[in-house]
Design a protein around this motif. Structure first.
Motif, PDB file in Angstrom:
ATOM      1  N   THR B 162       0.839  -1.186   0.000  1.00 38.58           N
ATOM      2  CA  THR B 162       0.000   0.000   0.000  1.00 38.58           C
ATOM      3  C   THR B 162       0.875   1.237   0.000  1.00 38.58           C
ATOM      4  N   ASN B 232     -12.094  -0.490   8.658  1.00 38.17           N
ATOM      5  CA  ASN B 232     -11.076  -1.222   9.403  1.00 38.17           C
ATOM      6  C   ASN B 232     -11.110  -2.676   8.951  1.00 38.17           C
ATOM      7  N   ASP B 233     -10.138  -3.058   8.172  1.00 40.71           N
ATOM      8  CA  ASP B 233     -10.105  -4.434   7.680  1.00 40.71           C
ATOM      9  C   ASP B 233      -8.983  -5.222   8.341  1.00 40.71           C
ATOM     10  N   GLU B 234      -8.611  -4.774   9.539  1.00 40.20           N
ATOM     11  CA  GLU B 234      -7.583  -5.529  10.243  1.00 40.20           C
ATOM     12  C   GLU B 234      -8.097  -6.933  10.528  1.00 40.20           C
ATOM     13  N   THR B 235      -7.252  -7.888  10.389  1.00 37.35           N
ATOM     14  CA  THR B 235      -7.643  -9.263  10.661  1.00 37.35           C
ATOM     15  C   THR B 235      -6.591  -9.901  11.533  1.00 37.35           C
ATOM     16  N   GLU B 236      -7.046 -10.688  12.468  1.00 36.00           N
ATOM     17  CA  GLU B 236      -6.114 -11.366  13.363  1.00 36.00           C
ATOM     18  C   GLU B 236      -5.908 -12.787  12.858  1.00 36.00           C
ATOM     19  N   ASN B 237      -4.694 -13.116  12.636  1.00 37.27           N
ATOM     20  CA  ASN B 237      -4.400 -14.450  12.131  1.00 37.27           C
ATOM     21  C   ASN B 237      -4.691 -15.495  13.209  1.00 37.27           C
ATOM     22  N   ASP B 411      -4.181 -10.168   2.878  1.00 37.89           N
ATOM     23  CA  ASP B 411      -3.267 -10.792   3.814  1.00 37.89           C
ATOM     24  C   ASP B 411      -4.107 -11.421   4.908  1.00 37.89           C
ATOM     25  N   PHE B 412      -4.075 -12.735   4.968  1.00 38.22           N
ATOM     26  CA  PHE B 412      -5.025 -13.404   5.827  1.00 38.22           C
ATOM     27  C   PHE B 412      -4.516 -14.794   6.151  1.00 38.22           C
TER      28      PHE B 412
END
Lengths: 155, 563
Positions: B162, B232-237, B411-412
């Protein structure tokens, strides 16, 4: 005095800038009657054979035209029916327009779903095997009773 | 240190560790350049650009051409496409492909800008995570004039990740300035472009040549309601599960063994001994009642290094028919559970387009002892799939978890799919229904006790007990087949999991893009485009056109025109 350019055009009608224009014939004259700028009809008296001409430019109107119909009225007298080519006539203005582009030959995003994708009615099957599996056969005997075999690990 | 290296080419490595200004470009940061000719201009010999740093490698394929449109250049598009542009018309084409081989992903902004009045002017750009074919025609008069004055250049640039990405960026410029000489040895220029230290992305290079990022429109700028999510597209692995920390073995009531067939034979001999004392002894402590299960698993449990005595109830089993007596032994399980790692599969796109996803491509997974399950292709495409099983050796239950690690478009990482099945094949173990005998024994013992209590002789007591024992020994207990007789169907099936992909086969006419184009959905100035173009939305602000003509222009643009 009006000036009319006649061309033989081999470009597609929907091409904005017609570049394949050939066989230029230029005629001058006056429009004797009322004439529609969008769809002018006029006659040209000439010994030239104009039957193959399909495109025109009238400088007085500042517009390019498709030749819709040609009539050989009599020997040496041709009647042309034209329709304005708005794309070529306003090419400069059109090319300066910003727009949301739906489809383009060179600027695209292939991840967009497209109803124009054509696929065969049969498919390609592909299999991918994981590196490890099972098949290490073992007996496991389970009993209850004193002692137990809590001998380590988390067991 | 970032190393920009050409591989499979005769070009030297580009090492961007020292600052070198290139005449005419005046790039401030580390820059190197290489005159290119021959290989790159042939069009068919694209070279790879390998960017290597500490942990991430980018493979970039770049080709660029300056040539005559009448040349029979065959690459991603048909030569007719160019010939239609006219004879002796010059063009530039970049083919740019970025592929990630490890972590992260690489988004590419590729485009053309020219500069005049010390400011870059964008005419088009492409935003992609895949391959870009970018063609530009320097035919417009203002461009040509600018070229002749030596002020303009064509540039291709790319950004990783980004805009806030702090990684090193490769800038590729083609020029440097004049395109009037179309038989050049054009320059390929690469410089390190680090935007980590300054929000001003221009800081690393001269502002004239700075490739200002063009951010695609991801959402509306509406002033009305809606469209104001926090984005907010934060994702926790999410990691794969581990086995429970407590089990039946922990309780101490359960014994689990991993006997070999030979060890099982000793056990059988011990259980079905003909020795009369054993029979008598078993009447009071029937070891078969302590047999929970005998099962076959397709996976080895974790066991003790050495075999231990097999204990059933309070009996340590031994075969007394042998001399010396043979104890039933087997390795003991140290864990009721076990994780089986089936490994990973890389799922790559085949088409690099929407055809790789739903509804075109479908995916299923065959899981031993569970079956064939459908999985969403959108979850697993362009992802690394990691499969693991957890087996419970007590119940036979197995669970399978499919972890999807995506790094290309998003990214996930998470175990998205969970299934369960049963992995145990129950072995029919003989079980005696001794209840009536036990009742009989108890009755006999009570009777004998009563006799004793009422003064009966010891011989009579002994006789009674002995008689009871003989009766018991001669009895024919009803033998039942315990457990499930049928083998687990899974044992007769494939033992290795696999993915089944059903891909469409595209029927693409040659030069389709010239007749219908590809989906774009990008805002651009029409003059910056070429070839077949369909417009979705446009405000026809054309001077001199009548209302009827404007409507006609809009209609034609929406129907499709050739630029």
């Amino acid at each position: 005095m009006a000036s009319i350019n006649l061309y033989i055009c081999s470009d597609e009608n929907n091409k904005i800038t017609k570049s394949n224009l050939s066989g230029l014939k230029q005629y001058t004259g006056v429009f004797r009657d009322e004439i529609n700028v969008m769809t002018p009809v006029f006659q040209i008296e000439t010994t030239d054979n104009l039957s193959g001409y399909n495109y025109a430019y009238i400088a007085d109107f500042g517009r390019y035209y498709f030749v819709k119909d040609i009539k050989a009225v009599r020997n040496g007298l041709w009647e042309f029916s034209l329709a304005v080519d708005v794309l070529m006539s306003y090419a400069a203005g059109i090319l300066a327009l910003p727009a949301v582009i739906r489809r383009n030959a060179g600027l695209f995003n292939m991840y967009l779903n497209d109803s124009n994708y054509m696929t065969l009615n049969y498919s390609r099957i592909q299999t991918k095997e994981f590196p490890h599996g099972f098949g290490d056969w073992n007996f496991v005997l389970t009993t209850v009773g004193k002692g137990g075999n809590n001998q380590g690990g988390n067991g | 240190m970032a190393v920009l290296k050409f591989v499979n080419s005769n070009y030297s490595d580009f090492i961007c560790s020292t600052s070198t200004n290139v005449t005419g470009l005046n790039l401030e940061d580390a820059v190197t350049h290489q005159a290119i000719s021959g290989q790159a201009t042939t069009g068919t010999n694209a070279f790879q650009w390998l960017k290597a740093n500490d942990s991430v490698e980018y493979y970039i394929v770049l080709s660029l051409i300056t040539s005559n449109l009448t040349s029979n250049y065959k690459t991603h598009t048909t030569p007719e496409y160019y010939i239609k542009g006219g004879t002796n018309q010059n063009y530039i084409q970049f083919t740019f492909s970025a592929r990630m081989t490890s972590q992260g992903y690489y988004q590419v902004l590729a485009g053309f800008f020219l500069h005049s009045n010390d400011y870059p002017q964008f005419t088009s750009y492409v935003y992609s995570t895949q391959t870009i074919v970018f063609t530009q025609y320097p035919t417009l008069s203002d461009y040509v004039d600018a070229f002749e004055s030596g002020e303009l250049g064509f540039y291709l640039w790319a950004y990783p990740g980004t805009q806030t990405d702090t990684d090193t960026v490769g800038l590729i410029a083609f020029g440097p300035s004049s395109l009037t000489d179309l038989n050049p040895n054009p320059y390929l220029v690469i410089c390190k472009y680090n935007n980590a230290s300054n929000e001003d992305n221009h800081s690393a290079v001269n502002s004239i040549f700075s490739p200002v990022p063009v951010t695609p429109d991801f959402g509306p700028d509406s002033e009305e309601d809606g469209g104001w999510g926090d984005f907010n597209d934060e994702t926790e692995n999410i990691e794969l599960p581990d086995v429970p920390s407590i089990s039946a073995l922990s309780a101490g009531f359960v014994n689990m063994y991993n006997p070999s067939p030979a060890q099982l034979q000793v056990l059988v001999n011990a259980l079905w001994s003909n020795d009369i004392s054993q029979v008598f002894w078993k009447m009071f402590t029937d070891p078969m009642e302590s047999l929970v299960s005998l099962q076959i698993f397709p996976v080895a449990p974790e066991v003790t290094p050495a075999s231990v005595n097999i204990v059933m109830g309070n009996v340590t089993l031994q075969d007394q028919s042998t001399t010396p007596i043979t104890f039933a032994l087997a390795p003991a399980l140290t864990n009721q559970y076990k994780i089986i790692d089936c490994g990973s599969l890389q799922m790559n796109e085949y088409w690099g387009s929407a055809l790789d996803y739903s509804p075109y491509t479908k995916a299923e997974i065959f899981l031993p002892y569970i079956g064939v399950k459908e999985i969403d292709i959108n979850d697993v495409m362009a992802a690394t799939l990691h499969l693991q099983y957890i087996v419970d050796f007590l119940t036979g239950t197995c669970t399978a978890q499919l972890e999807c690690v995506k790094a290309q478009h998003i990214d996930f990482s998470a175990p998205l799919y969970h299934w369960q099945g049963n992995m145990a094949m129950a072995v029919p173990a003989s079980a005696s229904d001794m209840s009536q005998l036990i009742t009989s024994i108890a009755s006999t013992l009570v009777s004998a006790g009563l006799t004793v209590a009422t003064g009966g002789s010891g011989a009579a007591i002994a006789s009674g007990i002995a008689g009871g024992a003989l009766n018991m020994a001669n009895a024919h207990p009803r033998i039942e087949k315990g457990g499930t007789v049928a083998m687990t169907a899974g044992a007769l099936d494939n033992q290795t999991p696999f993915i089944i992909l059903t891909r469409p086969i595209q029927s693409k006419p040659a030069g389709f893009e010239n007749y219908k184009g590809w989906p774009s959905n990008i805002t651009a100035e029409l003059g910056s485009l070429s070839g077949y173009t369909e417009v979705e939305y446009v405000h026809v602000e054309v001077a001199g056109a009548t209302d009827e003509e404007r409507n006609e222009i809009e209609r034609l643009l929406k129907e499709g025109v050739i630029i």
